[in-house]
Design a protein around this motif. Structure first.
Motif, PDB file in Angstrom:
ATOM      1  N   TRP A   1      37.833  32.060  37.809  1.00 20.25           N
ATOM      2  CA  TRP A   1      38.798  33.339  37.263  1.00 20.25           C
ATOM      3  C   TRP A   1      38.265  33.961  36.254  1.00 20.25           C
ATOM      4  O   TRP A   1      38.282  35.239  36.346  1.00 20.25           O
ATOM      5  N   ALA A   2      37.765  33.552  35.235  1.00 20.91           N
ATOM      6  CA  ALA A   2      36.989  34.093  34.221  1.00 20.91           C
ATOM      7  C   ALA A   2      35.935  35.142  34.531  1.00 20.91           C
ATOM      8  O   ALA A   2      35.889  36.380  34.147  1.00 20.91           O
ATOM      9  N   ALA A   3      35.034  34.938  35.612  1.00 18.54           N
ATOM     10  CA  ALA A   3      34.101  35.524  36.198  1.00 18.54           C
ATOM     11  C   ALA A   3      34.911  36.772  36.771  1.00 18.54           C
ATOM     12  O   ALA A   3      33.918  37.826  36.564  1.00 18.54           O
ATOM     13  N   ARG A   4      35.761  36.610  37.248  1.00 15.70           N
ATOM     14  CA  ARG A   4      36.437  37.825  38.031  1.00 15.70           C
ATOM     15  C   ARG A   4      37.008  38.816  37.146  1.00 15.70           C
ATOM     16  O   ARG A   4      37.015  39.926  37.361  1.00 15.70           O
ATOM     17  N   LEU A   5      37.468  38.364  36.076  1.00 16.07           N
ATOM     18  CA  LEU A   5      38.327  38.905  35.145  1.00 16.07           C
ATOM     19  C   LEU A   5      37.359  39.464  33.862  1.00 16.07           C
ATOM     20  O   LEU A   5      37.949  40.121  33.033  1.00 16.07           O
ATOM     21  N   GLY A   6      36.195  38.940  33.827  1.00 18.11           N
ATOM     22  CA  GLY A   6      35.303  39.433  32.660  1.00 18.11           C
ATOM     23  C   GLY A   6      35.779  38.589  31.305  1.00 18.11           C
ATOM     24  O   GLY A   6      35.689  39.243  30.126  1.00 18.11           O
ATOM     25  N   GLU A   7      36.622  37.267  31.349  1.00 13.68           N
ATOM     26  CA  GLU A   7      36.998  36.751  30.182  1.00 13.68           C
ATOM     27  C   GLU A   7      36.061  35.792  29.920  1.00 13.68           C
ATOM     28  O   GLU A   7      35.080  35.513  30.454  1.00 13.68           O
ATOM     29  N   ARG A   8      36.374  35.081  28.657  1.00 15.09           N
ATOM     30  CA  ARG A   8      35.433  33.739  28.252  1.00 15.09           C
ATOM     31  C   ARG A   8      35.702  32.512  29.315  1.00 15.09           C
ATOM     32  O   ARG A   8      36.710  32.619  29.998  1.00 15.09           O
ATOM     33  N   THR A   9      34.982  31.911  29.237  1.00 19.18           N
ATOM     34  CA  THR A   9      34.781  30.639  29.945  1.00 19.18           C
ATOM     35  C   THR A   9      34.973  29.224  29.178  1.00 19.18           C
ATOM     36  O   THR A   9      35.414  29.548  28.067  1.00 19.18           O
ATOM     37  N   TYR A  10      35.406  28.181  29.795  1.00 16.87           N
ATOM     38  CA  TYR A  10      35.868  27.014  29.027  1.00 16.87           C
ATOM     39  C   TYR A  10      34.938  25.965  29.149  1.00 16.87           C
ATOM     40  O   TYR A  10      34.160  25.684  30.222  1.00 16.87           O
ATOM     41  N   PRO A  11      35.051  25.009  28.112  1.00 13.12           N
ATOM     42  CA  PRO A  11      34.141  23.824  28.280  1.00 13.12           C
ATOM     43  C   PRO A  11      34.329  22.839  29.308  1.00 13.12           C
ATOM     44  O   PRO A  11      35.659  23.021  29.895  1.00 13.12           O
ATOM     45  N   ALA A  12      33.419  22.112  29.458  1.00 11.56           N
ATOM     46  CA  ALA A  12      33.744  21.157  30.864  1.00 11.56           C
ATOM     47  C   ALA A  12      34.564  19.926  30.650  1.00 11.56           C
ATOM     48  O   ALA A  12      34.890  19.335  31.562  1.00 11.56           O
ATOM     49  N   THR A  13      34.902  19.663  29.263  1.00  9.43           N
ATOM     50  CA  THR A  13      35.585  18.551  28.752  1.00  9.43           C
ATOM     51  C   THR A  13      36.865  18.910  28.177  1.00  9.43           C
ATOM     52  O   THR A  13      36.882  19.803  27.343  1.00  9.43           O
ATOM     53  N   LEU A  14      37.596  17.933  28.162  1.00 11.55           N
ATOM     54  CA  LEU A  14      39.182  18.281  27.378  1.00 11.55           C
ATOM     55  C   LEU A  14      38.834  18.205  25.727  1.00 11.55           C
ATOM     56  O   LEU A  14      39.233  18.955  24.999  1.00 11.55           O
ATOM     57  N   ALA A  15      37.916  17.341  25.502  1.00 13.83           N
ATOM     58  CA  ALA A  15      37.486  16.760  24.056  1.00 13.83           C
ATOM     59  C   ALA A  15      36.832  18.168  23.397  1.00 13.83           C
ATOM     60  O   ALA A  15      37.120  18.551  22.626  1.00 13.83           O
TER      61      ALA A  15
ATOM     62  N   GLY B   1      38.297  45.915  42.642  1.00 11.12           N
ATOM     63  CA  GLY B   1      37.887  44.599  42.404  1.00 11.12           C
ATOM     64  C   GLY B   1      39.024  43.721  41.929  1.00 11.12           C
ATOM     65  O   GLY B   1      40.311  44.034  42.159  1.00 11.12           O
ATOM     66  N   TYR B   2      38.973  42.689  40.968  1.00 10.92           N
ATOM     67  CA  TYR B   2      40.009  41.975  40.517  1.00 10.92           C
ATOM     68  C   TYR B   2      40.987  42.601  39.244  1.00 10.92           C
ATOM     69  O   TYR B   2      40.267  43.356  38.587  1.00 10.92           O
ATOM     70  N   ARG B   3      42.099  42.527  39.465  1.00 10.00           N
ATOM     71  CA  ARG B   3      43.090  42.709  38.582  1.00 10.00           C
ATOM     72  C   ARG B   3      43.922  41.735  37.893  1.00 10.00           C
ATOM     73  O   ARG B   3      44.115  40.631  38.668  1.00 10.00           O
ATOM     74  N   ARG B   4      44.358  41.704  36.804  1.00  5.64           N
ATOM     75  CA  ARG B   4      45.264  40.794  36.227  1.00  5.64           C
ATOM     76  C   ARG B   4      46.724  40.862  36.718  1.00  5.64           C
ATOM     77  O   ARG B   4      47.257  41.912  36.532  1.00  5.64           O
ATOM     78  N   HIS B   5      47.180  39.900  37.433  1.00  5.56           N
ATOM     79  CA  HIS B   5      48.747  39.626  37.494  1.00  5.56           C
ATOM     80  C   HIS B   5      49.308  38.902  36.423  1.00  5.56           C
ATOM     81  O   HIS B   5      49.083  37.593  36.571  1.00  5.56           O
ATOM     82  N   SER B   6      50.187  39.072  35.745  1.00  4.14           N
ATOM     83  CA  SER B   6      50.958  38.700  34.692  1.00  4.14           C
ATOM     84  C   SER B   6      51.971  37.659  35.257  1.00  4.14           C
ATOM     85  O   SER B   6      52.542  38.029  36.572  1.00  4.14           O
ATOM     86  N   MET B   7      52.060  36.469  35.104  1.00  2.00           N
ATOM     87  CA  MET B   7      53.044  35.299  35.498  1.00  2.00           C
ATOM     88  C   MET B   7      53.709  34.739  34.478  1.00  2.00           C
ATOM     89  O   MET B   7      53.354  34.374  33.402  1.00  2.00           O
ATOM     90  N   ARG B   8      55.067  34.559  34.798  1.00  2.00           N
ATOM     91  CA  ARG B   8      56.066  33.794  33.917  1.00  2.00           C
ATOM     92  C   ARG B   8      56.627  32.624  34.849  1.00  2.00           C
ATOM     93  O   ARG B   8      56.857  32.944  36.238  1.00  2.00           O
ATOM     94  N   HIS B   9      57.095  31.476  34.237  1.00  2.00           N
ATOM     95  CA  HIS B   9      58.007  30.490  34.927  1.00  2.00           C
ATOM     96  C   HIS B   9      58.987  30.187  34.086  1.00  2.00           C
ATOM     97  O   HIS B   9      59.064  30.217  32.909  1.00  2.00           O
TER      98      HIS B   9
END
Length: 257
Positions: A117-131, A228-236
Motif C-alpha cells: 500500500w505504501a508503494a502505491r501511495l508514496g508513503e513510508r514503509t514499515y519494518p519486517a518485525t513487530l520488535a 493512479g491510486y488515491r487515499r480513501h479515508s476509513m473510520r470504524h
C-alpha cells in the motif's frame, strides 16, 4: 443515496501471566490465506479471516476483562462521547501469551501488505518485525501498548473513529470476536465507512463469528482512480447490541504516546 452496503459474513508462561489453552500455540494462523486477505482489503476495504482462536482461548481472553490488574487504563465510553460500553488497555501484552503471539505472528504478513500500500501511495514503509516497529515507536515517544478488550451490553455501541495514538501509525489493525454471535449476543455488527473523493461515502458491515478476525485500515487505504491510486479515508465503529454481551479483542500494532 448512492451508499453501498457490503456484508461479510509453546513457550513457558511468564510469572503472573494468564494461562490460556495452548499458550502461544496458534495453529490456525498457519492456514490463513494472506493473498486472499490482501485481495479482500484491496477490493472491499476490510478482510475477514477464518477462526484464529479456539473457543477456549476466546473464553479465557474474554474473562480477563474482569481482572483489573492486567490493564493500564479503562475507558467508559459514554463519559467521552465515544458511544456506550467499556474498553480496557492491557498494561503488558506479554502477560497474556496468546495475545503476544497473535501480534508477533500477524504483524509480518500485514507489514508486507502495508508496504505494498505504501508503494502505491508514496508513503513510508514499515519494518519486517513487530520488535522493530516498537523500537521506532519508542524513538517517536510512543511507549504505551495499545491492545485492548472491548465489552458491550444491550444498547451499547461505538461511534465511528480511528485508532491513531501518535505520529507513527501502522496502517492495519484487527479485531477478534470473543463471543458467539446469535447466542451470546445479537446486533453489534462491525461498521466501517469509507470516504470516496468526489462521491458519497460507502458503508461496510462485517459479522465475524467466534474466533474470527476482521482486518481493516487504521486511517485510509489505496483505491485505484483515473490517475493512479488515491487515499480513501476509513473510520470504524460498532452497531448497537440488541441483547446479551459482546466482547472483542482489539489488536493494534503501533504503541501510543
Amino acid at each position: 443515496m448512492n451508499d453501498t452496503l457490503f456484508t461479510t459474513a509453546v513457550a513457558p508462561v511468564p510469572t503472573g501471566a494468564v494461562p490460556v489453552e495452548g499458550s502461544r500455540v496458534l495453529p490456525a494462523l498457519a492456514a490463513v490465506d494472506w493473498q486472499d486477505v490482501r485481495e479482500q482489503l484491496d477490493r472491499d476495504g476490510v478482510a475477514l479471516t477464518g477462526p484464529l482462536l479456539s473457543p477456549a482461548q476466546c473464553r479465557v481472553i474474554a474473562d480477563t476483562f474482569d481482572d483489573a490488574d492486567l490493564f493500564r487504563s479503562t475507558v467508559v465510553m459514554q463519559r467521552y462521547g465515544f458511544g456506550r460500553g467499556t474498553y480496557r488497555y492491557y498494561a503488558d501484552p506479554a502477560a497474556l501469551p496468546v495475545l503476544d503471539a497473535l501480534r508477533e505472528r500477524l504483524y509480518p504478513p500485514l507489514a508486507r501488505i502495508a508496504n505494498q500500500w505504501a508503494a502505491r501511495l508514496g508513503e513510508r514503509t514499515y519494518p519486517a518485525t513487530l520488535a522493530e516497529l516498537h523500537a521506532e515507536c519508542a524513538a517517536a515517544g510512543q511507549h504505551r501498548p495499545t491492545p485492548l478488550i472491548l465489552r458491550y451490553g444491550p444498547g451499547d455501541y461505538a461511534c465511528l473513529h480511528q485508532d491513531v495514538y501518535g505520529d507513527l501509525v501502522f496502517p492495519l489493525q484487527a479485531t477478534i470476536m470473543l463471543e458467539l454471535p446469535g447466542e451470546d449476543f445479537t446486533g453489534g455488527e462491525n461498521v466501517f465507512v469509507e470516504q470516496q473523493p468526489r462521491s458519497q461515502s460507502r458503508a461496510i458491515v462485517a459479522r465475524p463469528q467466534l474466533g474470527q478476525a476482521v482486518i481493516f485500515p487504521v486511517r485510509h487505504r489505496p483505491a485505484p482512480g483515473s490517475r493512479g491510486y488515491r487515499r480513501h479515508s476509513m473510520r470504524h465503529g460498532t452497531n448497537a447490541v440488541q441483547s446479551g454481551r459482546r466482547t472483542t479483542l482489539g489488536v493494534i500494532f503501533h504503541n501510543a504516546r
